[in-house]
Design an enzyme around this catalytic site. Structure first.
Site, PDB file in Angstrom:
ATOM      1  N   ALA A  41       1.786   4.891   0.684  1.00 28.92           N
ATOM      2  CA  ALA A  41       1.329   4.312  -0.715  1.00 28.92           C
ATOM      3  C   ALA A  41       1.042   5.507  -1.368  1.00 28.92           C
ATOM      4  CB  ALA A  41       0.037   3.357  -0.545  1.00 28.92           C
ATOM      5  N   SER A  42       1.602   5.767  -2.456  1.00 33.28           N
ATOM      6  CA  SER A  42       1.371   7.047  -3.095  1.00 33.28           C
ATOM      7  C   SER A  42       1.273   6.994  -4.632  1.00 33.28           C
ATOM      8  CB  SER A  42       2.498   8.150  -2.773  1.00 33.28           C
ATOM      9  OG  SER A  42       3.724   7.726  -3.357  1.00 33.28           O
ATOM     10  N   HIS A  43       1.465   8.121  -5.307  1.00 30.01           N
ATOM     11  CA  HIS A  43       1.377   8.227  -6.720  1.00 30.01           C
ATOM     12  C   HIS A  43       2.771   7.588  -7.675  1.00 30.01           C
ATOM     13  CE1 HIS A  43       3.435  11.593  -5.078  1.00 30.01           C
ATOM     14  NE2 HIS A  43       4.285  11.733  -6.285  1.00 30.01           N
TER      15      HIS A  43
END
Length: 115
Positions: A41-43
């Site tokens: 889960a990132s930018h």
């Protein structure tokens, strides 16, 4: 899941880990996992989050992922009661080992070229 696949199947939970650490868990002596999967889960937008797969040869590409998806379509998700699962899941403390490796690389110059 992996541990339900049958006797001898092992899964290790590395907890919070970086992407490079997940790859390194496949080649670091004392760990040398046959593969690793990272939930991300990132930018990036939500539809770009998911799983990253690694083997000792590196990250899996689009063709590899397509093959995994094809194989997964044929799995019904039930546990084979005859085998009784029999796999094993445990926590593994990899990040301190990986952090030590990084520290040693920095201290030794990590193979840095001339400046």
């Amino acid at each position: 899941g992996i541990v339900d696949a049958g006797p001898g199947c092992k899964a290790y939970d590395l907890g919070l880990a970086t992407t490079p650490a997940m790859f390194m868990s496949t080649i670091t002596p004392g760990f040398e996992y046959s593969g690793s999967i990272m939930l991300t889960a990132s930018h990036l937008p939500y539809d770009r989050n998911g799983m990253k797969f690694f083997t000792p040869e590196g990250g899996l590409g689009k063709a590899d992922i397509a093959e995994i998806l094809e194989m997964a379509e044929g799995i019904d998700g039930s546990v084979d009661e005859a085998s009784g699962g029999g796999g094993h899941k445990s926590a593994a403390s990899f990040m301190p080992t990986y952090a030590g490796f990084l520290r040693d690389q920095i201290v030794s110059g990590g193979g840095a070229g001339e400046m």
